[in-house]
Motif scaffolding. Sequence first.
Motif, PDB file in Angstrom:
ATOM      1  N   ASP A 274     -28.546  22.773   0.879  1.00  0.00           N
ATOM      2  CA  ASP A 274     -27.466  23.298   0.089  1.00  0.00           C
ATOM      3  C   ASP A 274     -27.641  24.949  -0.078  1.00  0.00           C
ATOM      4  OD1 ASP A 274     -26.052  21.363   0.245  1.00  0.00           O
ATOM      5  OD2 ASP A 274     -26.386  20.486  -1.876  1.00  0.00           O
ATOM      6  N   ALA A 275     -29.159  25.134  -0.429  1.00  0.00           N
ATOM      7  CA  ALA A 275     -29.417  26.475  -0.895  1.00  0.00           C
ATOM      8  C   ALA A 275     -29.541  27.553   0.414  1.00  0.00           C
ATOM      9  CB  ALA A 275     -30.749  26.367  -1.657  1.00  0.00           C
ATOM     10  N   VAL A 276     -29.848  26.759   1.583  1.00  0.00           N
ATOM     11  CA  VAL A 276     -29.921  27.623   2.845  1.00  0.00           C
ATOM     12  C   VAL A 276     -28.604  27.780   3.068  1.00  0.00           C
ATOM     13  CG1 VAL A 276     -30.788  27.641   5.145  1.00  0.00           C
ATOM     14  CG2 VAL A 276     -32.454  27.103   3.167  1.00  0.00           C
ATOM     15  N   ARG A 277     -27.772  26.783   3.162  1.00  0.00           N
ATOM     16  CA  ARG A 277     -26.382  26.796   3.823  1.00  0.00           C
ATOM     17  C   ARG A 277     -25.506  27.882   3.042  1.00  0.00           C
ATOM     18  NH1 ARG A 277     -24.453  25.849   8.880  1.00  0.00           N
ATOM     19  NH2 ARG A 277     -24.117  28.396   8.135  1.00  0.00           N
ATOM     20  N   ALA A 278     -25.960  28.221   1.738  1.00  0.00           N
ATOM     21  CA  ALA A 278     -25.173  29.081   0.799  1.00  0.00           C
ATOM     22  C   ALA A 278     -25.500  30.454   1.188  1.00  0.00           C
ATOM     23  CB  ALA A 278     -25.579  28.650  -0.676  1.00  0.00           C
ATOM     24  N   VAL A 279     -26.617  30.754   1.476  1.00  0.00           N
ATOM     25  CA  VAL A 279     -26.907  32.277   2.147  1.00  0.00           C
ATOM     26  C   VAL A 279     -27.016  32.271   3.730  1.00  0.00           C
ATOM     27  CG1 VAL A 279     -28.319  32.461   0.007  1.00  0.00           C
ATOM     28  CG2 VAL A 279     -29.644  31.510   1.962  1.00  0.00           C
ATOM     29  N   TRP A 280     -26.999  31.327   4.203  1.00  0.00           N
ATOM     30  CA  TRP A 280     -26.732  31.526   5.788  1.00  0.00           C
ATOM     31  C   TRP A 280     -25.474  31.808   6.297  1.00  0.00           C
ATOM     32  CZ3 TRP A 280     -30.350  33.173   8.889  1.00  0.00           C
ATOM     33  CH2 TRP A 280     -30.307  33.068  10.265  1.00  0.00           C
ATOM     34  N   PRO A 281     -25.123  32.646   7.224  1.00  0.00           N
ATOM     35  CA  PRO A 281     -23.588  32.862   7.393  1.00  0.00           C
ATOM     36  C   PRO A 281     -22.976  31.723   7.866  1.00  0.00           C
ATOM     37  CG  PRO A 281     -25.018  34.571   8.120  1.00  0.00           C
ATOM     38  CD  PRO A 281     -25.985  33.584   7.793  1.00  0.00           C
ATOM     39  N   GLU A 282     -21.556  31.307   7.513  1.00  0.00           N
ATOM     40  CA  GLU A 282     -20.834  30.523   7.921  1.00  0.00           C
ATOM     41  C   GLU A 282     -20.667  30.271   9.345  1.00  0.00           C
ATOM     42  OE1 GLU A 282     -19.029  27.787   6.651  1.00  0.00           O
ATOM     43  OE2 GLU A 282     -20.384  28.071   4.964  1.00  0.00           O
ATOM     44  N   ASP A 283     -20.783  31.610  10.290  1.00  0.00           N
ATOM     45  CA  ASP A 283     -20.568  31.433  11.795  1.00  0.00           C
ATOM     46  C   ASP A 283     -21.975  31.181  12.487  1.00  0.00           C
ATOM     47  OD1 ASP A 283     -21.887  33.794  10.884  1.00  0.00           O
ATOM     48  OD2 ASP A 283     -20.696  35.171  12.620  1.00  0.00           O
ATOM     49  N   LYS A 284     -23.256  30.907  11.508  1.00  0.00           N
ATOM     50  CA  LYS A 284     -24.455  30.823  12.402  1.00  0.00           C
ATOM     51  C   LYS A 284     -24.781  29.139  12.218  1.00  0.00           C
ATOM     52  CE  LYS A 284     -25.868  35.440  11.997  1.00  0.00           C
ATOM     53  NZ  LYS A 284     -25.693  35.714  13.416  1.00  0.00           N
ATOM     54  N   PRO A 285     -25.118  28.643  13.054  1.00  0.00           N
ATOM     55  CA  PRO A 285     -25.762  27.017  12.844  1.00  0.00           C
ATOM     56  C   PRO A 285     -27.130  27.011  12.352  1.00  0.00           C
ATOM     57  CG  PRO A 285     -26.042  27.737  15.067  1.00  0.00           C
ATOM     58  CD  PRO A 285     -25.378  28.982  14.466  1.00  0.00           C
ATOM     59  N   LEU A 286     -27.107  25.809  11.375  1.00  0.00           N
ATOM     60  CA  LEU A 286     -28.257  25.220  10.696  1.00  0.00           C
ATOM     61  C   LEU A 286     -28.523  24.068  11.229  1.00  0.00           C
ATOM     62  CD1 LEU A 286     -30.136  25.568   8.113  1.00  0.00           C
ATOM     63  CD2 LEU A 286     -28.338  24.228   6.888  1.00  0.00           C
ATOM     64  N   PHE A 287     -30.126  23.886  11.485  1.00  0.00           N
ATOM     65  CA  PHE A 287     -30.768  22.831  12.109  1.00  0.00           C
ATOM     66  C   PHE A 287     -31.563  22.316  10.932  1.00  0.00           C
ATOM     67  CE2 PHE A 287     -31.115  24.243  16.821  1.00  0.00           C
ATOM     68  CZ  PHE A 287     -29.606  24.422  16.954  1.00  0.00           C
ATOM     69  N   PHE A 288     -31.942  21.078  11.337  1.00  0.00           N
ATOM     70  CA  PHE A 288     -32.767  20.316  10.377  1.00  0.00           C
ATOM     71  C   PHE A 288     -33.717  19.524  11.188  1.00  0.00           C
ATOM     72  CE2 PHE A 288     -34.334  16.996   7.446  1.00  0.00           C
ATOM     73  CZ  PHE A 288     -34.533  17.769   6.275  1.00  0.00           C
ATOM     74  N   ARG A 289     -35.003  19.710  11.089  1.00  0.00           N
ATOM     75  CA  ARG A 289     -35.860  18.701  11.702  1.00  0.00           C
ATOM     76  C   ARG A 289     -36.535  17.511  10.940  1.00  0.00           C
ATOM     77  NH1 ARG A 289     -41.211  19.826  15.804  1.00  0.00           N
ATOM     78  NH2 ARG A 289     -39.626  19.710  17.353  1.00  0.00           N
ATOM     79  N   ILE A 290     -36.467  16.398  11.609  1.00  0.00           N
ATOM     80  CA  ILE A 290     -36.785  15.151  10.805  1.00  0.00           C
ATOM     81  C   ILE A 290     -37.752  14.356  11.615  1.00  0.00           C
ATOM     82  CG2 ILE A 290     -34.933  13.729  11.698  1.00  0.00           C
ATOM     83  CD1 ILE A 290     -34.550  12.765   8.518  1.00  0.00           C
ATOM     84  N   SER A 291     -38.503  13.661  10.801  1.00  0.00           N
ATOM     85  CA  SER A 291     -39.446  12.439  11.373  1.00  0.00           C
ATOM     86  C   SER A 291     -38.684  11.236  11.352  1.00  0.00           C
ATOM     87  CB  SER A 291     -40.761  12.320  10.816  1.00  0.00           C
ATOM     88  OG  SER A 291     -41.473  13.416  11.048  1.00  0.00           O
ATOM     89  N   ALA A 292     -37.969  10.657  12.685  1.00  0.00           N
ATOM     90  CA  ALA A 292     -37.089   9.748  12.509  1.00  0.00           C
ATOM     91  C   ALA A 292     -37.837   8.451  11.728  1.00  0.00           C
ATOM     92  CB  ALA A 292     -36.658   9.118  13.871  1.00  0.00           C
ATOM     93  N   THR A 293     -39.055   8.170  11.911  1.00  0.00           N
ATOM     94  CA  THR A 293     -39.718   7.240  11.513  1.00  0.00           C
ATOM     95  C   THR A 293     -41.204   7.659  11.080  1.00  0.00           C
ATOM     96  OG1 THR A 293     -40.588   4.921  11.654  1.00  0.00           O
ATOM     97  CG2 THR A 293     -40.462   6.222  13.745  1.00  0.00           C
TER      98      THR A 293
END
Length: 360
Positions: A220-239
């Motif tokens: 939420d904090a990153v999305r709030a400052v990252w422009p709406e027209d630019k994508p946000l990725f998230f890397r996860i360890s699936a297990t």
Amino acid sequence: MSALFEPYTLRSLTIPNRVWMAPMCQYSAEVFGPNAGVANDWHFAHYAARATGGAGLVLVEATAVTPEGRISPADLGIWNDTQVEAFRRIVDFLKAQGTVPGIQIAHAGRKASTDRPWKNRGGPVGADEHGWQPVAPSPVPFREDHPVPQELTVDQIKDTVGQFADAARRALAAGFEVVEIHGAHGYLISEFLSPHSNKRTDAYGGSFENRTRFALEVVDAVRAVWPEDKPLFFRISATDWLDEGGWTADDTVRFARLLKEHGVDLLDVSTGGNAHGVKMTVGPGYQVPFAARVKKETELPVAAVGLITDTQQAAKILANGEADAVLLGRELLRDPSWPLRAARELDAEIKTPNQYAWAI
């Protein structure tokens, strides 16, 4: 034409193809002084080679949001403006080649203050080697030979959320078009997610909702400052690759739905990185089924990673609808021009530098 070389659009950003460079640490920055964490000639040459080699998106390695968030003292950082200026040189060159520049922002948590992998097997470093006291959700060391990390207070957690947001602001100032939040591989966000490493009894531990709270606050904090027209990725360890007491593939699917609601545009589905010091079952494309499941059950766009080395293998992943893009890691270290070669094998169109086009 293979989907590998079709453009892909997220928000208002169009990435020219779907062969992307995964973030891979280089452990090559200065460790102290005014240039600590600053990208240098090695980083420029490293990323420039993959851009001229045809990668549609280059994700710069795990870049620390604070000095204490580095994996090793030689990691890149994005906690000051000197670092921003150095990144601009790399970003400008990538864009000139038609490659989209992205950056992964990270905090190493209890796996911080370790050596370069080719030195001391990546073991912990002490204060006399420019090391520091790691922090974590709970005072549980990564391994027996690692120090016990300091448990973060709630105020410190809030400060760390702010540090991720500040890093995203600096990434924007440097010209990056994609930001990826590192929530995998047993680093800080991953440590909060997993009950194996998170033993807290407050609002940040215990239930699934509590263990995912910190990650979602960062998003939420990153999305709030990252422009709406630019994508946000998230890397996860699936297990976590644990028989019990760890983060599971079911958790990943459940969490992916939340990430989508909070403005994440693509999930980078990994499992590696020796998250908790346990053995993993590895083989060609061993992480692809996890990405495919997230895509099928949540409709959140995904990128697949993990021993993807062969042109036909990569093309099949996209043709089968298992992922929207492939992230190549070690294969791009071995062959920086893998995308150019793959395009030639598949008779596909790809932007080629004029300096190379006459010879290909």
